[in-house]
Enzyme design. Structure first.
Site, PDB file in Angstrom:
ATOM      1  N   LYS A 200       0.843  -1.203   0.000  1.00  0.00           N
ATOM      2  CA  LYS A 200       0.000   0.000   0.000  1.00  0.00           C
ATOM      3  C   LYS A 200       0.872   1.245   0.000  1.00  0.00           C
ATOM      4  O   LYS A 200       1.974   1.237   0.546  1.00  0.00           O
ATOM      5  CB  LYS A 200      -0.846  -0.042   1.280  1.00  0.00           C
ATOM      6  CG  LYS A 200      -1.681   1.159   1.552  1.00  0.00           C
ATOM      7  CD  LYS A 200      -2.465   0.990   2.845  1.00  0.00           C
ATOM      8  CE  LYS A 200      -1.795   1.652   4.019  1.00  0.00           C
ATOM      9  NZ  LYS A 200      -2.584   1.655   5.244  1.00  0.00           N
ATOM     10  N   ASP A 228      -5.700  -6.921  10.103  1.00  0.00           N
ATOM     11  CA  ASP A 228      -5.111  -5.606  10.351  1.00  0.00           C
ATOM     12  C   ASP A 228      -5.384  -5.195  11.796  1.00  0.00           C
ATOM     13  O   ASP A 228      -6.243  -5.778  12.468  1.00  0.00           O
ATOM     14  CB  ASP A 228      -5.689  -4.569   9.376  1.00  0.00           C
ATOM     15  CG  ASP A 228      -4.696  -3.433   9.084  1.00  0.00           C
ATOM     16  OD1 ASP A 228      -3.655  -3.346   9.766  1.00  0.00           O
ATOM     17  OD2 ASP A 228      -4.965  -2.624   8.181  1.00  0.00           O
TER      18      ASP A 228
HETATM   19  C1  R5P Z   1      -1.973   1.461   8.942  1.00  0.00           C
HETATM   20  O1  R5P Z   1      -0.770   1.304   8.948  1.00  0.00           O
HETATM   21  C2  R5P Z   1      -2.934   0.707   9.812  1.00  0.00           C
HETATM   22  O2  R5P Z   1      -2.443  -0.552  10.150  1.00  0.00           O
HETATM   23  C3  R5P Z   1      -4.296   0.580   9.131  1.00  0.00           C
HETATM   24  O3  R5P Z   1      -4.153  -0.202   7.962  1.00  0.00           O
HETATM   25  C4  R5P Z   1      -4.883   1.913   8.750  1.00  0.00           C
HETATM   26  O4  R5P Z   1      -4.621   2.875   9.711  1.00  0.00           O
HETATM   27  C5  R5P Z   1      -6.358   1.812   8.503  1.00  0.00           C
HETATM   28  O5  R5P Z   1      -6.884   3.073   8.197  1.00  0.00           O
HETATM   29  P1  R5P Z   1      -8.021   3.238   7.117  1.00  0.00           P
HETATM   30  O6  R5P Z   1      -9.154   2.332   7.497  1.00  0.00           O
HETATM   31  O7  R5P Z   1      -8.425   4.696   7.210  1.00  0.00           O
HETATM   32  O8  R5P Z   1      -7.429   2.915   5.777  1.00  0.00           O
END
Ligand code: R5P
Length: 311
Positions: A200, A228
């Site tokens: 990403k 996650d």
């Molecule tokens: C980022 O490094 C975190 O692990 C999450 O993937 C992220 O913060 C998720 O945020 P969102 O739902 O706004 O994409």
């Protein structure tokens, strides 16, 4: 026996923990004035007691943090012997380094504030960056809800559908490799499995926006479990889910520890191609944040077990 308080951001969770510990929550009075200042008063005899306060620091992050600091101060003034902070979701954990020149490293300051307020020990769950543990100079423990989520998803999929042949574990960003490994180890009861990684990229000048660069690993014909720590906007998760389906995944399930939802996230997730969204109550699942695909696993037993060990 530990004396337990529940902050206003973890009311439901604190009640569950109290029930498991067969105790009652300590009484407190939290008032918010019209100018947004918060006043905290704890009631009861605290003299020489070991006390724990459960307060998550999700949205509204700043007022939840202030309430937590002030509660600690009030407990200290009541001469509690030991004060334990249970912060299921640790706000500001993502501001862990200077991502761009000129930025504050906010999580380090939050740690300092907790120590200055007078906490003797702090627990949290699945901290965004393990290295933040090193900022604490008081005892600190980072617990994990990933094995609980793995067990729930295994039960959801049912016998015969949980083998490596049927399931692929994936991280929706390159920073989550360790997390994916931890989850997969609990899910398969084996360390040896191929982890799928979605790469990403974020434009740090824009908030809540990310895009996918690439994906490494095979998902064709499989149930993919995207693991996650946090969902806020849902962007990271839903972009990864779309890509998995485009690459031939049979279906996609999410395993997310902290449902730190932005206002639109519940609807976005419900209307997405995910088949289920498994999460925990590190953030109380209030009615406004509930939706059909949401399955909440409680971390209360893990907290109760941990607090049972506190001397
Ligand atoms: C980022 O490094 C975190 O692990 C999450 O993937 C992220 O913060 C998720 O945020 P969102 O739902 O706004 O994409």
């Amino acid at each position: 026996m530990i004396t337990l308080y529940g902050g206003t951001s973890s009311t439901l969770l604190a009640k569950k923990v109290a029930k498991l510990l067969e105790t009652r929550l300590g009484r407190s009075e939290i008032k918010v004035f019209d100018n947004s200042e918060v006043r905290v008063r704890v009631l009861g005899d605290l003299q020489n007691k070991t006390v724990a306060i459960i307060q998550t620091t999700s949205n509204p992050t700043n007022s939840s943090l202030m309430e937590l600091f002030f509660t600690c101060d009030a407990l200290k003034r009541g001469n509690a012997k030991k004060i334990v902070g249970v912060i299921p979701y640790f706000g500001y954990a993502r501001q862990n380094i200077q991502h761009r020149p000129g930025e504050a490293v906010s999580v380090n300051l939050v740690v300092r504030f907790l120590e200055t307020a007078g906490f003797d020990e702090v627990f949290t769950f699945d901290l965004h960056d393990e290295a933040t543990a090193g900022v604490f100079t008081i005892p600190f423990k980072n617990l994990s809800a990933l094995p609980l989520l793995a067990e729930s998803i295994r039960n959801h999929l049912g016998e015969g559908k949980t083998s490596k042949e049927h399931v692929a574990i994936a991280s929706p960003d390159q920073g989550g490799v360790e997390r994916g490994r931890l989850f997969g180890k609990a899910f398969f009861d084996d360390e040896d499995f191929p982890l799928v990684i979605v790469e990403k990229k974020r434009d740090l000048n824009l908030i809540h926006q990310s895009k996918i660069v690439d994906m490494y690993g095979e998902v064709k014909g499989k149930t993919v479990i995207l693991v996650d720590d946090i969902v806020t906007s849902g962007g990271t998760l839903l972009n990864a889910a779309k890509l998995c389906l485009r690459k031939g995944a049979k279906n996609v399930i999410a395993a997310i520890v902290h449902p730190d939802f932005s206002e639109k996230a519940p609807k976005r997730i419900q209307n997405s191609s995910l088949s289920a969204f498994f999460t925990t109550d590190t953030i109380d699942p209030l009615p406004s944040r509930r939706f059909k695909k949401l399955k909440v696993v409680s971390i209360a037993p893990l907290i109760a077990e941990e607090l049972g060990r506190v001397k």
